[in-house]
Design an enzyme around this catalytic site. Sequence first.
Site, PDB file in Angstrom:
ATOM      1  N   CYS A 140      65.364  19.981 -33.957  1.00 55.12           N
ATOM      2  CA  CYS A 140      64.104  19.782 -33.221  1.00 55.12           C
ATOM      3  C   CYS A 140      63.702  20.975 -32.358  1.00 55.12           C
ATOM      4  O   CYS A 140      62.527  21.372 -32.315  1.00 55.12           O
ATOM      5  CB  CYS A 140      64.231  18.530 -32.358  1.00 55.12           C
ATOM      6  SG  CYS A 140      65.820  18.385 -31.527  1.00 55.12           S
ATOM      7  N   HIS A 187      60.439  17.639 -26.126  1.00 49.83           N
ATOM      8  CA  HIS A 187      61.260  18.771 -25.681  1.00 49.83           C
ATOM      9  C   HIS A 187      60.343  19.870 -25.145  1.00 49.83           C
ATOM     10  O   HIS A 187      59.260  20.094 -25.682  1.00 49.83           O
ATOM     11  CB  HIS A 187      62.034  19.373 -26.857  1.00 49.83           C
ATOM     12  CG  HIS A 187      63.172  18.535 -27.359  1.00 49.83           C
ATOM     13  ND1 HIS A 187      63.518  17.314 -26.846  1.00 49.83           N
ATOM     14  CD2 HIS A 187      64.053  18.784 -28.362  1.00 49.83           C
ATOM     15  CE1 HIS A 187      64.576  16.851 -27.509  1.00 49.83           C
ATOM     16  NE2 HIS A 187      64.912  17.718 -28.431  1.00 49.83           N
TER      17      HIS A 187
END
Length: 337
Positions: free
Chosen positions: A129, A242
């Site tokens: 990710c 994130h």
Amino acid sequence: RSFHVAIVGATGAVGETMLAILAERDFPVGTLSLLASERSAGGEVEFNGGKVKIQDLATFDPSGVDIALFSAGGSVSKEYAPKFAAAGAVVIDNSSAFRYDDDVPLVVSEVNPDQIGNRPRGIIANPNCSTMQMLVALAPLHRKYGIERINVSTYQSVSGGGRSALEELGKQTGQLLSFQEIDPQRFPVQIAFNLIPHIDDFLDNGFTKEEMKLVWETRKILGDDSILVNPTAVRVPVFYGHSESVAIETRDKVTVAEARALLEQSPGIEVVDRHEAGGYPTPVTHASGTDAVYVGRIREDLSHPRGLNLWIVSDNVRKGAALNAVQLAELVAAETR
Ligand code: A2P
């Protein structure tokens, strides 16, 4: 034509989002097989107005599956992905099990989609990710200005650790707000009202595996082993999304205006960069539940003549995992039209 699609890990945080994104994007699903452990077998999930039963992966026969999206952890992928591939499926694997194998392409749909056909084992790997969102933003800059070095610190949400990690943040937050003792299980120390500079295992060089993924995967995806990457990966008490503080050094000087103009016209990116309160992306105000990679705080490095700073935020479960996997499935589906 339509496809027999299987999701392995369908009850997980990523698997559930894969299913939602297949529906959102109208992926041509003919047959849908939802697979998980025997713990969840027999349960039902809604898809496109109907109900689909969860099946036990261990007893499932993969013959006839066209595309299998795996997100049930590395050991499940190692055991079952080759079986699905042998039965004729194209496997898109979200774990790190095959990412560093030379005969498995590692693909970000906006960055190196041309690699998708290079899959002698029938397996395509979905990147980590953090690498995913960083490279959606950096690849256009690399192509035009030549990135020589990347300094990156990540601020990674707990959803990257799956459903149990989401639950632990919620539970600890509640316990601490009501003056109860906490008992960390899923994270090495308290995560609520804290942050933890430790994701995945420590390696011999003192970096964590999560940090080294940024090094290895950046080089493989950009096809350039000369790029230097210096990573620090930190878990923060955010549920979804994130964030990354990224400082790059380029071969050719790039100004803020040039970087902004280039990023604004590059696929998958939204520039949010006003110098005022809220004029920058955050996980909660921009990324969570959306598809773009958001870039803000674009500044020329005060300490380096060819340095540029960026703040990059994206939903790790969507672009960082499920969305990219479905985008890869769309590329595979387009081959056979
Ligand atoms: P289950 O819900 O039956 O445990 P997350 O990353 O959110 O923790 O989700 C992990 C996913 O992987 C879940 O769907 C989980 O199913 C699935 N899974 C974990 N271990 C296995 C296994 N041995 N066989 C099949 N599915 C598994």
